[in-house]
Design a protein around this motif. Structure first.
Motif, PDB file in Angstrom:
ATOM      1  N   GLU A 196      -2.648   7.386 -23.781  1.00  0.00           N
ATOM      2  CA  GLU A 196      -2.235   6.283 -22.916  1.00  0.00           C
ATOM      3  C   GLU A 196      -2.794   4.948 -23.404  1.00  0.00           C
ATOM      4  OE1 GLU A 196      -1.802   8.063 -18.422  1.00  0.00           O
ATOM      5  OE2 GLU A 196      -3.815   8.008 -19.287  1.00  0.00           O
ATOM      6  N   MET A 197      -4.084   4.941 -23.746  1.00  0.00           N
ATOM      7  CA  MET A 197      -4.701   3.689 -24.179  1.00  0.00           C
ATOM      8  C   MET A 197      -4.121   3.197 -25.498  1.00  0.00           C
ATOM      9  SD  MET A 197      -8.684   4.209 -23.051  1.00  0.00           S
ATOM     10  CE  MET A 197      -8.833   5.863 -23.722  1.00  0.00           C
ATOM     11  N   GLU A 198      -3.858   4.121 -26.414  1.00  0.00           N
ATOM     12  CA  GLU A 198      -3.251   3.721 -27.684  1.00  0.00           C
ATOM     13  C   GLU A 198      -1.856   3.148 -27.456  1.00  0.00           C
ATOM     14  OE1 GLU A 198      -2.211   5.575 -32.106  1.00  0.00           O
ATOM     15  OE2 GLU A 198      -2.954   6.872 -30.510  1.00  0.00           O
ATOM     16  N   MET A 199      -1.131   3.723 -26.525  1.00  0.00           N
ATOM     17  CA  MET A 199       0.203   3.232 -26.206  1.00  0.00           C
ATOM     18  C   MET A 199       0.147   1.824 -25.627  1.00  0.00           C
ATOM     19  SD  MET A 199       3.115   5.226 -23.995  1.00  0.00           S
ATOM     20  CE  MET A 199       2.000   5.451 -22.605  1.00  0.00           C
ATOM     21  N   TYR A 200      -0.826   1.561 -24.736  1.00  0.00           N
ATOM     22  CA  TYR A 200      -0.958   0.220 -24.151  1.00  0.00           C
ATOM     23  C   TYR A 200      -1.283  -0.809 -25.236  1.00  0.00           C
ATOM     24  CZ  TYR A 200      -1.634   3.114 -19.950  1.00  0.00           C
ATOM     25  OH  TYR A 200      -1.504   4.036 -18.957  1.00  0.00           O
ATOM     26  N   ARG A 201      -2.221  -0.457 -26.123  1.00  0.00           N
ATOM     27  CA  ARG A 201      -2.609  -1.392 -27.181  1.00  0.00           C
ATOM     28  C   ARG A 201      -1.440  -1.675 -28.123  1.00  0.00           C
ATOM     29  NH1 ARG A 201      -7.242   2.051 -27.367  1.00  0.00           N
ATOM     30  NH2 ARG A 201      -6.417   3.005 -29.266  1.00  0.00           N
ATOM     31  N   ASN A 202      -0.743  -0.630 -28.530  1.00  0.00           N
ATOM     32  CA  ASN A 202       0.354  -0.805 -29.480  1.00  0.00           C
ATOM     33  C   ASN A 202       1.507  -1.606 -28.892  1.00  0.00           C
ATOM     34  OD1 ASN A 202      -1.080   0.687 -31.331  1.00  0.00           O
ATOM     35  ND2 ASN A 202       0.016   2.603 -30.928  1.00  0.00           N
ATOM     36  N   GLU A 203       1.722  -1.451 -27.596  1.00  0.00           N
ATOM     37  CA  GLU A 203       2.862  -2.101 -26.965  1.00  0.00           C
ATOM     38  C   GLU A 203       2.739  -3.625 -26.973  1.00  0.00           C
ATOM     39  OE1 GLU A 203       6.624  -1.744 -24.957  1.00  0.00           O
ATOM     40  OE2 GLU A 203       5.361  -0.298 -26.008  1.00  0.00           O
ATOM     41  N   VAL A 204       1.513  -4.131 -26.958  1.00  0.00           N
ATOM     42  CA  VAL A 204       1.321  -5.582 -26.811  1.00  0.00           C
ATOM     43  C   VAL A 204       0.751  -6.238 -28.061  1.00  0.00           C
ATOM     44  CG1 VAL A 204       0.957  -5.330 -24.344  1.00  0.00           C
ATOM     45  CG2 VAL A 204      -1.015  -5.331 -25.870  1.00  0.00           C
ATOM     46  N   THR A 205       0.590  -5.482 -29.134  1.00  0.00           N
ATOM     47  CA  THR A 205      -0.072  -6.020 -30.325  1.00  0.00           C
ATOM     48  C   THR A 205       0.550  -7.326 -30.792  1.00  0.00           C
ATOM     49  OG1 THR A 205      -0.878  -3.890 -31.118  1.00  0.00           O
ATOM     50  CG2 THR A 205      -0.538  -5.601 -32.758  1.00  0.00           C
ATOM     51  N   GLY A 206       1.854  -7.414 -30.833  1.00  0.00           N
ATOM     52  CA  GLY A 206       2.515  -8.605 -31.337  1.00  0.00           C
ATOM     53  C   GLY A 206       2.568  -9.758 -30.360  1.00  0.00           C
ATOM     54  N   GLU A 207       2.105  -9.554 -29.130  1.00  0.00           N
ATOM     55  CA  GLU A 207       2.220 -10.589 -28.105  1.00  0.00           C
ATOM     56  C   GLU A 207       0.902 -11.291 -27.799  1.00  0.00           C
ATOM     57  OE1 GLU A 207       4.430  -9.355 -24.640  1.00  0.00           O
ATOM     58  OE2 GLU A 207       5.355  -7.713 -25.746  1.00  0.00           O
ATOM     59  N   LEU A 208      -0.189 -10.854 -28.434  1.00  0.00           N
ATOM     60  CA  LEU A 208      -1.490 -11.446 -28.142  1.00  0.00           C
ATOM     61  C   LEU A 208      -1.572 -12.868 -28.689  1.00  0.00           C
ATOM     62  CD1 LEU A 208      -3.680  -8.350 -29.048  1.00  0.00           C
ATOM     63  CD2 LEU A 208      -3.351  -9.291 -26.757  1.00  0.00           C
ATOM     64  N   ARG A 209      -2.034 -13.793 -27.848  1.00  0.00           N
ATOM     65  CA  ARG A 209      -2.205 -15.193 -28.223  1.00  0.00           C
ATOM     66  C   ARG A 209      -3.538 -15.707 -27.677  1.00  0.00           C
ATOM     67  NH1 ARG A 209       0.932 -14.008 -31.317  1.00  0.00           N
ATOM     68  NH2 ARG A 209       2.960 -14.905 -31.831  1.00  0.00           N
ATOM     69  N   ALA A 210      -3.988 -16.824 -28.193  1.00  0.00           N
ATOM     70  CA  ALA A 210      -5.274 -17.388 -27.775  1.00  0.00           C
ATOM     71  C   ALA A 210      -5.322 -17.537 -26.259  1.00  0.00           C
ATOM     72  CB  ALA A 210      -5.502 -18.742 -28.442  1.00  0.00           C
ATOM     73  N   SER A 211      -6.441 -17.135 -25.668  1.00  0.00           N
ATOM     74  CA  SER A 211      -6.583 -17.158 -24.210  1.00  0.00           C
ATOM     75  C   SER A 211      -6.591 -18.584 -23.679  1.00  0.00           C
ATOM     76  CB  SER A 211      -7.884 -16.469 -23.795  1.00  0.00           C
ATOM     77  OG  SER A 211      -7.858 -15.114 -24.160  1.00  0.00           O
ATOM     78  N   ARG A 212      -6.036 -18.718 -22.481  1.00  0.00           N
ATOM     79  CA  ARG A 212      -6.059 -19.998 -21.782  1.00  0.00           C
ATOM     80  C   ARG A 212      -6.696 -19.803 -20.420  1.00  0.00           C
ATOM     81  NH1 ARG A 212      -0.910 -23.855 -22.833  1.00  0.00           N
ATOM     82  NH2 ARG A 212      -1.008 -23.872 -25.085  1.00  0.00           N
ATOM     83  N   THR A 213      -7.161 -20.903 -19.846  1.00  0.00           N
ATOM     84  CA  THR A 213      -7.722 -20.850 -18.496  1.00  0.00           C
ATOM     85  C   THR A 213      -7.201 -22.021 -17.693  1.00  0.00           C
ATOM     86  OG1 THR A 213      -9.645 -22.131 -19.224  1.00  0.00           O
ATOM     87  CG2 THR A 213      -9.870 -19.743 -19.222  1.00  0.00           C
ATOM     88  N   ILE A 214      -7.196 -21.869 -16.388  1.00  0.00           N
ATOM     89  CA  ILE A 214      -6.842 -22.968 -15.496  1.00  0.00           C
ATOM     90  C   ILE A 214      -8.037 -23.906 -15.397  1.00  0.00           C
ATOM     91  CG2 ILE A 214      -6.183 -23.601 -13.154  1.00  0.00           C
ATOM     92  CD1 ILE A 214      -4.014 -22.146 -14.600  1.00  0.00           C
ATOM     93  N   ARG A 215      -7.810 -25.192 -15.586  1.00  0.00           N
ATOM     94  CA  ARG A 215      -8.889 -26.167 -15.510  1.00  0.00           C
ATOM     95  C   ARG A 215      -8.596 -27.190 -14.417  1.00  0.00           C
ATOM     96  NH1 ARG A 215     -11.748 -26.764 -20.241  1.00  0.00           N
ATOM     97  NH2 ARG A 215     -11.982 -24.761 -21.255  1.00  0.00           N
ATOM     98  N   ALA A 216      -9.642 -27.712 -13.847  1.00  0.00           N
ATOM     99  CA  ALA A 216      -9.489 -28.705 -12.789  1.00  0.00           C
ATOM    100  C   ALA A 216      -9.339 -30.100 -13.388  1.00  0.00           C
ATOM    101  CB  ALA A 216     -10.708 -28.668 -11.857  1.00  0.00           C
ATOM    102  N   VAL A 217      -8.226 -30.339 -14.063  1.00  0.00           N
ATOM    103  CA  VAL A 217      -7.932 -31.663 -14.609  1.00  0.00           C
ATOM    104  C   VAL A 217      -6.512 -32.035 -14.209  1.00  0.00           C
ATOM    105  CG1 VAL A 217      -9.517 -31.488 -16.526  1.00  0.00           C
ATOM    106  CG2 VAL A 217      -7.189 -30.650 -16.804  1.00  0.00           C
ATOM    107  N   GLU A 218      -6.250 -33.292 -14.102  1.00  0.00           N
ATOM    108  CA  GLU A 218      -4.980 -33.766 -13.592  1.00  0.00           C
ATOM    109  C   GLU A 218      -3.829 -33.331 -14.480  1.00  0.00           C
ATOM    110  OE1 GLU A 218      -2.959 -37.963 -12.064  1.00  0.00           O
ATOM    111  OE2 GLU A 218      -4.932 -37.926 -13.012  1.00  0.00           O
TER     112      GLU A 218
END
Length: 567
Positions: A401-423
């Motif tokens: 199951e874990m290998e399937m989850y990792r393989n399914e999204v390998t090509g979709e990983l991108r640099a993480s973003r966060t919500i910031r309190a800026v206008e």
């Protein structure tokens, strides 16, 4: 070294379904994305193959289309970084690559597990390769092929290289590692033939100094200079024993250079870093000077100069000795930020902050109450904290199951973003969160994630598979040195509310976090809860769960947590 994969599901109550997808336009961040970094290594193997053909031609001809010295330096660095640990000589690499029987994917997978290999590979691609190609004096088929590859693919930028340096500096700070060990290729218990050089430490010291990380800058410059003097002494004395004690670093030969840096310049950089450090110690250290995920990046006293005993016996400063905590009220949020950042570092390092009495009421037990399916195979539950409740479910997911989850999204990983309190901001590429992420929409992955959502729903007794039951699942991958500073998962902080689109409020706030560990790590990589004085080590196949909100809907700030660096 290791890479850690996490699966995170946020449960909320929403009136409508929104298409919250913050990473669609995010550029590649190689130092934070193991998948993209591995692909970059594979691409570099093709480039090096062309460079080797050029090198062979240069060896038999009086004319070379590239600078011979720079060409050999690039090939040697590639050999040391990627081939030495697998005992492959560069000529064998060329032969195997020519016959398409070398596992370049394996070389890439090995490289992304070690911070030095990531740094040195990015350094070649950002600094060495452009300089080498700019030395071209004649176009050949090999030169044109390399230039085509550099045009057709997204190459790393200076920011990627800086991130890789920050990852190394973070490991040095959090785990109290030695720059001297870095020269030997040692990071904690991990040993590699790909060590760092004095020139590399100078680059790291420069970046540390420009970001007010003066203790690390001093250490990096000092070890770089010590190594230069050691090499000078050995060369003059004809000594080959690299562990032999040598002259003090004050004995500098100004004519000696390391890469593009002279020993005199390193000496000046060290003195400048000492000066800046002492100015900060003598001045007023404020809230803004403290990192959000560590203690103060300073020493406990003035250093003065390299001949002073304080320099020789320098030790990291303790929070209470450098910051005037008495200037802050106990309920001042800034004081809490300072304290939890310091505790976060301690927890990530493996220090035990709980007393035996605090741990005495915790337990492990079996349960089948959440769903009849668990009657024959009860859940294995470990209680990490009672109030707020932190639960870990062990052996929940199989290897397949874990290998399937990792393989399914390998090509979709991108640099993480966060919500910031800026206008006018919704999400920004984050330096507080150095990982790669993918948000998984059920519609595009029905086969893989439908059963997963059902399983999670049975565990937490919530209808997660309904569109209004949860957000899209996130898959996160952390490279060595990657981390996530302490934060709460609830979105509706007062300072963030004013920046959100009104439709975001229809989703409801985040009630529960359910986090899966999809890979094992050798060291680090766990989740630290600084306000609870607790660290949860990652265990492949297990899952953590906690409530982000109080029953009245207000944010439970005690669930503040952060992702510790993998090393």
């Amino acid at each position: 070294m290791s890479i850690i994969f996490l699966g995170i599901l946020i449960l909320n109550y929403a009136f409508v379904v929104t298409s919250f997808q913050p990473y669609l336009d995010t550029e590649i961040d190689y130092a934070s994305s193991p998948v993209d970094m591995k692909n970059l290594i594979v691409l570099e193997c093709h480039i090096v193959f062309e460079l080797l053909k050029i090198s062979d031609n240069c060896g038999t001809a009086s004319f070379c289309p590239l600078n011979r010295l720079e060409l050999q330096d690039y090939i040697d660095d590639f050999q040391l970084t990627l081939l030495n640990d697998v005992d492959i000589e560069i000529d064998l690499f060329k032969s195997l690559f020519n016959r398409s029987i070398i596992d370049v994917e394996g070389l890439g997978s090995d490289a992304v597990k070690h911070p030095f290999k990531i740094y040195r590979s990015l350094r070649r691609m950002v600094k060495m390769l452009p300089t080498l190609m700019n030395s071209t004096t004649r176009k050949t088929d090999e030169v044109q092929e390399i230039k085509n590859l550099m045009t057709d693919y997204k190459f790393p930028k200076d920011s990627d290289l800086e991130t890789s340096i920050f990852n190394v500096l973070r490991l040095n700070q959090i785990f109290k590692l030695s720059f001297l060990d870095f020269l030997k290729g040692k990071v904690g218990r991990m040993q590699t033939k790909c060590g760092l050089t004095s020139e590399h430490l100078v680059e790291m010291g420069r970046l540390a100094s420009s970001n007010f990380m003066y203790a690390q800058a001093v250490d990096a410059f000092a070890i770089a200079l010590w190594n230069v003097v050691k090499q000078q002494h050995e060369r003059k004395a004809g000594v080959n024993n690299k562990d032999k004690n040598t002259a003090p670093i004050s004995m500098v030969d100004p004519s000696h250079t390391v890469g593009n840096v002279s020993s005199t310049e390193i000496f000046e950089l060290l003195n400048e870093a000492i000066k800046k450090h002492d100015e900060k110690i003598q001045g007023n250290i404020e809230f803004e000077d403290i990192q959000p995920d560590s203690g103060p990046l300073l020493f406990n006293d003035l250093l003065h100069n390299i001949s002073h005993p304080n320099f020789k016996y320098r030790t990291p400063a303790k929070l209470e000795t450098v910051l005037p905590i008495a200037n802050y009220e106990e309920d001042d949020p800034r004081l809490q930020v300072i304290k939890y950042g310091y505790k976060f570092e301690q927890l990530c390092r493996g220090e035990e902050l709980r007393t035996p009495a605090q741990k005495a009421s915790l337990k492990c037990y079996y349960s089948s109450k959440s769903h009849p399916v668990f009657i024959l195979s009860p859940l294995k539950i470990e209680v990490h904290n009672l109030d707020p409740l932190l639960l870990q479910f062990h052996n929940v997911f199989s290897e397949n199951e874990m290998e399937m989850y990792r393989n399914e999204v390998t090509g979709e990983l991108r640099a993480s973003r966060t919500i910031r309190a800026v206008e006018n901001a919704t999400s920004l590429v984050s330096r507080h969160r150095t990982s790669s992420n993918a948000w998984i929409e059920d519609f595009f992955h029905p086969r893989v994630f439908k059963d997963l959502l059902h399983k999670i729903g049975r565990i937490v007794h919530v209808h997660t598979f309904r569109p209004t039951g949860s957000e899209n699942m996130q898959i996160a991958a952390y490279s060595p040195g990657g981390h996530y500073v302490p934060h709460t998962d609830a979105i509706f902080e007062e300072e963030v509310k004013v920046t959100l689109d009104p439709t975001e409020f229809l989703r409801g706030d985040r009630i529960i976090t359910f986090m899966l560990y999809l890979s094992d790590v050798e060291e680090g990589g766990g989740t630290a809860f600084p306000l609870l004085n607790h660290f949860v080590p990652p265990e492949k196949g297990s899952a953590m769960m906690w409530y982000n909100l109080h029953p009245d809907g207000s944010i439970d700030r005690r669930t503040l947590h952060g992702g510790c660096s993998v090393r």
